[in-house]
Design an enzyme around this catalytic site. Structure first.
Site, mmCIF file in Angstrom:
data_model
loop_
_atom_site.group_PDB
_atom_site.id
_atom_site.type_symbol
_atom_site.label_atom_id
_atom_site.label_comp_id
_atom_site.label_asym_id
_atom_site.label_seq_id
_atom_site.Cartn_x
_atom_site.Cartn_y
_atom_site.Cartn_z
ATOM 1 N N CYS A 1 29.889 56.693 50.290
ATOM 2 C CA CYS A 1 28.738 55.817 50.571
ATOM 3 C C CYS A 1 28.245 55.954 52.009
ATOM 4 O O CYS A 1 27.149 55.499 52.325
ATOM 5 C CB CYS A 1 29.093 54.366 50.283
ATOM 6 S SG CYS A 1 29.633 54.119 48.591
ATOM 7 N N HIS B 1 24.396 49.420 54.040
ATOM 8 C CA HIS B 1 24.802 49.893 52.715
ATOM 9 C C HIS B 1 24.843 48.708 51.757
ATOM 10 O O HIS B 1 25.433 47.661 52.053
ATOM 11 C CB HIS B 1 26.176 50.547 52.837
ATOM 12 C CG HIS B 1 26.780 50.916 51.518
ATOM 13 N ND1 HIS B 1 26.070 51.565 50.533
ATOM 14 C CD2 HIS B 1 28.033 50.731 51.027
ATOM 15 C CE1 HIS B 1 26.863 51.760 49.494
ATOM 16 N NE2 HIS B 1 28.054 51.252 49.761
ATOM 17 N N ASN C 1 24.941 49.266 43.646
ATOM 18 C CA ASN C 1 25.428 50.161 44.707
ATOM 19 C C ASN C 1 25.197 51.611 44.267
ATOM 20 O O ASN C 1 25.879 52.108 43.378
ATOM 21 C CB ASN C 1 26.916 49.876 44.937
ATOM 22 C CG ASN C 1 27.540 50.789 45.980
ATOM 23 O OD1 ASN C 1 26.932 51.763 46.417
ATOM 24 N ND2 ASN C 1 28.767 50.482 46.359
HETATM 25 O O1 UT7 Z 1 30.540 51.318 48.485
HETATM 26 C C1 UT7 Z 1 31.761 50.669 48.620
HETATM 27 C C2 UT7 Z 1 32.167 50.254 47.262
HETATM 28 N N1 UT7 Z 1 32.880 49.087 47.023
HETATM 29 C C3 UT7 Z 1 32.737 47.867 47.575
HETATM 30 O O2 UT7 Z 1 32.045 47.637 48.504
HETATM 31 C C4 UT7 Z 1 33.528 46.778 46.938
HETATM 32 C C5 UT7 Z 1 33.945 45.686 47.891
HETATM 33 N N2 UT7 Z 1 34.544 44.596 47.132
HETATM 34 C C6 UT7 Z 1 33.798 43.724 46.445
HETATM 35 O O3 UT7 Z 1 32.585 43.792 46.465
HETATM 36 C C7 UT7 Z 1 34.505 42.636 45.699
HETATM 37 O O4 UT7 Z 1 35.884 42.653 46.010
HETATM 38 C C8 UT7 Z 1 34.328 42.754 44.141
HETATM 39 C C9 UT7 Z 1 32.884 42.418 43.754
HETATM 40 C C10 UT7 Z 1 34.676 44.141 43.675
HETATM 41 C C11 UT7 Z 1 35.224 41.751 43.431
HETATM 42 O O5 UT7 Z 1 34.941 40.432 43.867
HETATM 43 P P1 UT7 Z 1 36.123 39.460 44.317
HETATM 44 O O6 UT7 Z 1 35.505 38.195 44.687
HETATM 45 O O7 UT7 Z 1 36.937 40.189 45.370
HETATM 46 O O8 UT7 Z 1 36.918 39.280 42.972
HETATM 47 P P2 UT7 Z 1 38.451 39.624 42.643
HETATM 48 O O9 UT7 Z 1 38.688 41.078 42.609
HETATM 49 O O10 UT7 Z 1 39.321 38.776 43.519
HETATM 50 O O11 UT7 Z 1 38.570 39.066 41.177
HETATM 51 C C12 UT7 Z 1 38.442 37.665 40.903
HETATM 52 C C13 UT7 Z 1 38.550 37.490 39.409
HETATM 53 C C14 UT7 Z 1 39.737 38.193 38.783
HETATM 54 O O12 UT7 Z 1 40.219 37.372 37.739
HETATM 55 P P3 UT7 Z 1 41.510 36.445 37.977
HETATM 56 O O13 UT7 Z 1 42.624 37.371 38.342
HETATM 57 O O14 UT7 Z 1 41.136 35.504 39.098
HETATM 58 O O15 UT7 Z 1 41.679 35.766 36.656
HETATM 59 C C15 UT7 Z 1 39.146 39.424 38.178
HETATM 60 O O16 UT7 Z 1 39.867 39.910 37.073
HETATM 61 O O17 UT7 Z 1 37.383 38.022 38.786
HETATM 62 C C16 UT7 Z 1 37.795 38.922 37.731
HETATM 63 N N3 UT7 Z 1 36.774 39.936 37.581
HETATM 64 C C17 UT7 Z 1 35.691 39.778 36.818
HETATM 65 N N4 UT7 Z 1 35.308 38.750 36.032
HETATM 66 C C18 UT7 Z 1 34.138 38.893 35.380
HETATM 67 C C19 UT7 Z 1 36.713 41.152 38.190
HETATM 68 N N5 UT7 Z 1 35.593 41.791 37.791
HETATM 69 C C20 UT7 Z 1 34.953 40.955 36.946
HETATM 70 C C21 UT7 Z 1 33.756 41.043 36.223
HETATM 71 N N6 UT7 Z 1 33.386 39.995 35.464
HETATM 72 N N7 UT7 Z 1 32.949 42.129 36.294
#
Ligand code: UT7
Length: 324
Positions: free
Chosen positions: A111, A251, A281
């Site tokens: 990215c 980004h 993204n």
């Molecule tokens: O270009 C660089 C690329 N990547 C990035 O920039 C990613 C940077 N990270 C992020 O943007 C965030 O960490 C994410 C959007 C990927 C995830 O958000 P988060 O607030 O960090 O969520 P999390 O990973 O802590 O997950 C929270 C919950 C989990 O469930 P439990 O364990 O609390 O029951 C996940 O399983 O949300 C769940 N979850 C979802 N639920 C519904 C993860 N993905 C999804 C989804 N829909 N798509």
């Protein structure tokens, strides 16, 4: 010698995939995706690949700059999803444009690819006397996304953005003033797409299909720390006050990441343009697509100072201070 951006262009595929569409294939919801990321929809490529998107963005940037294919000396494509192992996307773009005088190659910065390519073009223009460059960020991440993994598949989209850069002699104001680039290979496993090997009976290597895997929270923490740091460094190195910066073109990975960066820099969100809602993204394409929207929207006046800054797999990051 100074390098100026003299034109921009972008291309996104026609096919829109909404959050509701994805809720039909994985356990997710429009509400989760919007509140956690700011994404409402993304564009998905189902025609020709990365090089075709890159070439179209380049054509639009060349029209905007008023240059023809015979004027181009360098073509750099920031991409991690070239259509083939070889030739490079840059060579395919060259062939498609008929830019026969140019030298082209790809830059793999994930990215951060556009920021890396822009800095490389600037260095080549200053050091080697090239005059006009095409700097492109293009990615087709939908082909390496695991469409059964809800934690990644909702984030990404396809697209391409391009800038025409030109070297100027003399006292003319503006151009690429400074950049700060970095990478930390110790964190490679945090965000990766492992190789897609065909297998080799001589060595016993088995075929493998790698998809994007990511420790989302690790990337989040890294981004909100590193991006403000490298922006501050560029400002300090050039004696530029943060109040002099009209826009921070960041980004587009997550609305909340941009909000945290704004908070750390103590700037309001009206100086951080966003379009993640429409495209998700698009990796190396997010920054040049956003830059093109600002340029075509008449938001950039000669003399305006802007920061372009990105981060991504590697882990990599970078910031560039540009005067329009
Ligand atoms: O270009 C660089 C690329 N990547 C990035 O920039 C990613 C940077 N990270 C992020 O943007 C965030 O960490 C994410 C959007 C990927 C995830 O958000 P988060 O607030 O960090 O969520 P999390 O990973 O802590 O997950 C929270 C919950 C989990 O469930 P439990 O364990 O609390 O029951 C996940 O399983 O949300 C769940 N979850 C979802 N639920 C519904 C993860 N993905 C999804 C989804 N829909 N798509």
């Amino acid at each position: 010698m100074k390098t100026k951006i003299i034109g921009t262009g972008s291309f996104v595929p026609d096919r829109v995939v909404t959050n509701q569409d994805l809720a039909g294939i994985v356990d997710t919801s429009d509400e989760w995706i919007r509140t956690r990321t700011g994404i409402g929809q993304r564009r998905i490529l189902d025609g020709p690949g990365t090089s075709a998107m890159a070439a179209e963005a380049a054509r639009r940037a060349m029209d905007n700059a008023g240059v023809g294919p015979e004027d181009i000396d360098i073509i750099l494509v920031g991409t991690t999803t070239a259509d083939h192992c070889f030739p490079s996307a840059a060579c395919e773009v060259q062939g498609s444009l008929g830019a026969v005088r140019a030298v082209g190659y790809d830059i793999s910065g994930a990215c951060s690819g556009f920021i890396f390519a822009l800095s490389t073009a600037d260095a080549l223009i200053r050091a080697q006397g090239y005059r006009v460059g095409l700097v492109i960020g293009a990615d087709n991440l939908s082909k390496i996304v695991d469409w059964s993994d809800r934690s990644t598949c909702v984030l990404f989209g396809d697209g391409a953005g391009a800038a025409v850069v030109k070297g100027f002699e003399g006292q003319e104001e503006g151009g690429i003033i400074a950049a700060d680039l970095g990478s930390d290979g110790r964190k490679a496993a945090v965000l990766q797409c492992q190789s897609r090997t065909m297998g080799n009976f001589l060595t016993g290597t088995k075929p493998e299909v790698g998809y994007i895997t990511m420790e989302g929270q690790e990337v989040f923490k890294f981004a909100v720390k590193k991006v403000p740091e490298c922006i501050q460094k560029v400002l300090e190195d050039t004696g530029t006050g943060i109040e002099e910066i009209k826009y921070f073109v960041l980004h587009q990975a997550n609305y909340r990441i941009c909000e945290s960066i704004a908070k750390r820099l103590k700037v309001s969100m009206d100086r951080i343009p966003m379009n993640i809602e429409h495209y998700g993204n698009t990796s190396a394409a997010t920054i040049p697509v956003l830059l093109d929207e600002l340029n075509r929207g008449g938001k950039l006046e000669p003399g305006d100072k802007i920061i372009l800054s990105g981060f991504g797999a590697g882990l990599t990051w970078g910031a560039s201070l540009v005067q329009w």
